[in-house]
Design a protein around this motif. Sequence first.
Motif, mmCIF file in Angstrom:
data_model
loop_
_atom_site.group_PDB
_atom_site.id
_atom_site.type_symbol
_atom_site.label_atom_id
_atom_site.label_comp_id
_atom_site.label_asym_id
_atom_site.label_seq_id
_atom_site.Cartn_x
_atom_site.Cartn_y
_atom_site.Cartn_z
ATOM 1 N N GLY A 1 0.790 -1.213 0.000
ATOM 2 C CA GLY A 1 0.000 0.000 0.000
ATOM 3 C C GLY A 1 0.824 1.264 0.000
ATOM 4 N N TYR A 2 0.115 2.370 -0.196
ATOM 5 C CA TYR A 2 0.715 3.707 -0.175
ATOM 6 C C TYR A 2 -0.182 4.593 0.669
ATOM 7 N N ARG A 3 0.444 5.498 1.430
ATOM 8 C CA ARG A 3 -0.335 6.463 2.184
ATOM 9 C C ARG A 3 0.457 7.756 2.338
ATOM 10 N N THR A 4 -0.282 8.820 2.555
ATOM 11 C CA THR A 4 0.339 10.133 2.703
ATOM 12 C C THR A 4 1.101 10.206 4.022
ATOM 13 N N VAL A 5 2.244 10.882 3.993
ATOM 14 C CA VAL A 5 3.033 11.091 5.194
ATOM 15 C C VAL A 5 3.682 12.467 5.098
ATOM 16 N N TYR A 6 3.762 13.155 6.239
ATOM 17 C CA TYR A 6 4.194 14.550 6.210
ATOM 18 C C TYR A 6 5.461 14.820 7.010
ATOM 19 N N THR A 7 6.117 13.815 7.509
ATOM 20 C CA THR A 7 7.268 14.068 8.364
ATOM 21 C C THR A 7 8.504 13.359 7.852
ATOM 22 N N ARG A 8 9.637 14.032 7.943
ATOM 23 C CA ARG A 8 10.946 13.449 7.645
ATOM 24 C C ARG A 8 11.944 13.946 8.686
ATOM 25 N N GLN A 9 11.501 14.055 9.909
ATOM 26 C CA GLN A 9 12.338 14.641 10.956
ATOM 27 C C GLN A 9 13.649 13.883 11.100
ATOM 28 N N ALA A 10 14.741 14.640 11.176
ATOM 29 C CA ALA A 10 16.044 14.030 11.440
ATOM 30 C C ALA A 10 16.042 13.419 12.832
ATOM 31 N N GLN B 1 3.126 13.269 12.561
ATOM 32 C CA GLN B 1 3.620 13.774 13.831
ATOM 33 C C GLN B 1 2.957 15.056 14.304
ATOM 34 N N LYS B 2 1.760 15.376 13.863
ATOM 35 C CA LYS B 2 1.165 16.649 14.256
ATOM 36 C C LYS B 2 0.580 16.616 15.667
ATOM 37 N N ILE B 3 -0.372 15.735 15.895
ATOM 38 C CA ILE B 3 -1.100 15.715 17.163
ATOM 39 C C ILE B 3 -1.100 14.304 17.730
ATOM 40 N N ASP C 1 1.864 21.564 17.032
ATOM 41 C CA ASP C 1 2.168 20.710 15.890
ATOM 42 C C ASP C 1 3.527 20.051 16.141
ATOM 43 N N LEU C 2 3.515 18.744 16.426
ATOM 44 C CA LEU C 2 4.754 18.036 16.768
ATOM 45 C C LEU C 2 5.723 17.960 15.601
ATOM 46 N N ASP C 3 5.213 18.034 14.375
ATOM 47 C CA ASP C 3 6.091 17.956 13.214
ATOM 48 C C ASP C 3 6.747 19.299 12.923
ATOM 49 N N LYS C 4 5.972 20.354 12.945
ATOM 50 C CA LYS C 4 6.514 21.678 12.615
ATOM 51 C C LYS C 4 7.265 22.312 13.780
ATOM 52 N N SER C 5 6.922 21.956 15.020
ATOM 53 C CA SER C 5 7.586 22.527 16.203
ATOM 54 C C SER C 5 8.008 21.415 17.156
#
Length: 535
Positions: free
Chosen positions: A68-77, A362-364, A495-499
């Motif tokens: 499968g494929y799904r959307t993902v928004y984080t690539r945090q180091a 990783q947002k909420i 927002d855990l991903d952006k901050s």
Amino acid sequence: MTLLKSSLLGSAAAFAAVGAAHAADLPVKKAVPIEYVRVCTAYGAGFFYIPGTDTCLRVSGRARFEGGYRTVYTRQAGTNAGDDAGYQARLRINLDARTQTAYGTLRAFVRLDAGSRTGYDRSGTQARIGQAYDATGVDQAGHAQQYVNVDKAFIQFAGLTAGRASSFFDFYAHDFEIAGATMGSDVSSTNLLAYTATIGDGLSATLSIEDPVFRRSPVFSPAAGTAPVSPVFVGYTNGAPSSYSVIGDIQRERLPDFVAALRVDQAWGSAQISAAAHELNTGNLTTAAPLPAASRVTAGIAHTKSVEGWAVQGGLKINTPFIAPGDALYLQSAYADGAQMYTGYCAFTGCYTQVNTLIQLQKIGQTFADATINPFTGQLQTSTSFSAVASYLHYWSPEWRSAIFGAYGEQDFTRSARTAQGLIFNAVNPNGANSFGSNGVGVPGTRFYQLSQALRDTYQFVAGGSLIWSPVRDLDIGVEALYMQVGVKSGRAIDLDKSPTAYANVAGINNGTFVPRTATQDSVSQVRLRVQRDF
């Protein structure tokens, strides 16, 4: 030379004749008769008699591939999150043994599941209950996983069910789905002892004693970790809290879960109402000295009393052959107090953990705790949750079918529970400190308290559909697409991903020198392909 050869040949002939005469006098041993496997027709197709017994056995199984494929928004180091794709292969072996007795059918059923997963298909839920084993390589940790699960191992006799089986609380249990993304109780494997009374006309009633471990969500601990504890006030100076100690949050096993279900199965479909009682039973106050040690008065914190959480559920299945043969509609709803897993609110995001984010997004983070410990009384304050799901299966033809499904759910914590955690946060973390990370609630009335994710009331909904082709019997080739969203019911959250550093900057958030990125919701879209052969 010729005379010698003639003598030897004559002697050999004589011995042969004598041996033959003696052999004729010996009894002849008959060959052991061969017992061929016989077909058993008493319990349907596929059963055969185990040679030498009157027990019928059916061997069956399954092989499955999914990708499968799904959307993902984080690539945090520094993290291993961010997989867009996932793959898995599974096997299933079933053994079903049945014997007719004077009391009815004696049945034993065993099912073994195993498989290999990679990418986002890795299951944190199964890893947390010891059914899956994670890889440790640099590029494999958090991305590759093997699992083995004794999914079923039960005995049924004269209304009794004993062993590892599906919970009798469950009803819909994701019957029409591939990913199993909707909310709703679906504990396919638990240890239980149950009795089912058949009343007649398709009506039955069941009482079941079930293992609470597989229904347990943590009691909230701001410290979290492998040995979680909850801070409580134990010392006062001039009437104000001045020192604290901790209570162990790890739940102990004492009472089983008690489940009751009333069910009807008829030509039109099925219906069930079920209820469960689930004990929350934590540890004691530590014997270590309170902090800080300057407290003058020690409070008499009572032992944390156990609490009985509970849940109720109603489900309805309506067969709709007037639309197409095989069509059916499921409707189900559940409500729980201190027993979140009975509503299945954590089912897709991941269970058996205090907080989880939406499948590597990783947002909420949602708090899934069944209860908090009040820092003033040392007693449990339970959370509530509910879920509702609808699913419809339609056959376009005998070879083609589709399912559409949707669900909505919420989990809530009382305002007093969150406020109390905020007050103990101030005692443990003075002057803008935060030793609790993302589990820190913050001091009531501050900006951080308004934005922190811990113990926030949340919601989630999911909608999706599938198309499955069965070109031959017992072979399914299908694709499923779904959308899921989670969010806070009011306000905004960090927002855990952006901050990602926000929880280390509490003082800055409160005085306005650090402005974190915030969000109200998080979502994921997913497409999954399945190829499955049952035999």
